[in-house]
Design an enzyme around this catalytic site. Structure first.
Site, PDB file in Angstrom:
ATOM      1  N   HIS A  66       0.847  -1.184   0.000  1.00 39.26           N
ATOM      2  CA  HIS A  66       0.000   0.000   0.000  1.00 39.26           C
ATOM      3  C   HIS A  66       0.884   1.235   0.000  1.00 39.26           C
ATOM      4  CE1 HIS A  66       1.084  -0.770   4.152  1.00 39.26           C
ATOM      5  NE2 HIS A  66       0.990   0.526   4.328  1.00 39.26           N
ATOM      6  N   ALA A  67       0.255   2.377  -0.200  1.00 35.57           N
ATOM      7  CA  ALA A  67       0.920   3.670  -0.077  1.00 35.57           C
ATOM      8  C   ALA A  67      -0.118   4.640   0.481  1.00 35.57           C
ATOM      9  CB  ALA A  67       1.446   4.146  -1.434  1.00 35.57           C
TER      10      ALA A  67
END
Length: 150
Positions: A66-67
């Site tokens: 994820h970011a």
């Protein structure tokens, strides 16, 4: 809060990845292919691991790529990649990884809520192994939703 929908294009089963970067890129590409993110989001996911280490390997055999929410996220989304051969991320306890979940959220609160939902889905370690062995998209969806697969 429920998990974002999982498009067919966001499920990649028994893929080949040479290393953790390729595995994360597969999860990111699946988010892009399903219209959730831009390619820049995939690059941001890679940078987070390069900067902070393999913290995304959250359980034995499972990475949650994820970011941060941002303009690279078009809408909330999820991807699932199972690997034909597990890869090392460099995590002291949870390597090697055979399942990579990609997660993209438009807003931070929804993003955190989805992480909590995923944690619940994988409370049972058998779910990770079942997902790694899934042979079709419907089984993968059922496992993520906590439904039994025969």
């Amino acid at each position: 809060m429920s998990l974002p929908s999982l498009a067919d294009r966001a499920i990649v089963l028994h893929a080949h990845a040479a290393d953790w970067r390729a595995a994360v890129r597969l999860a990111g590409d699946a988010l892009v292919d399903s219209g959730c993110t831009t390619a820049e989001y995939t690059e941001a996911m890679l940078r987070l691991v390069e900067t902070h280490g393999p913290y995304i390997v959250i359980a034995p055999g499972l990475a949650l790529a994820h970011a941060r929410p941002g303009p690279e996220v078009r809408h909330d989304g999820l991807s699932v990649v199972t690997l034909a051969e597990p890869v090392e991320f460099g995590h002291a306890h949870n390597d090697p990884v055979s399942v990579v979940i990609g997660l993209a959220g438009v807003a931070a609160d929804a993003h955190l809520s989805a992480v909590a939902e995923l944690a619940n889905a994988f409370n049972d370690s058998a779910a990770i192994q079942a997902l790694a062995r899934a042979t079709n998209r419907e089984d993968a969806r059922a496992i993520l939703e906590g439904r039994r697969v025969s």
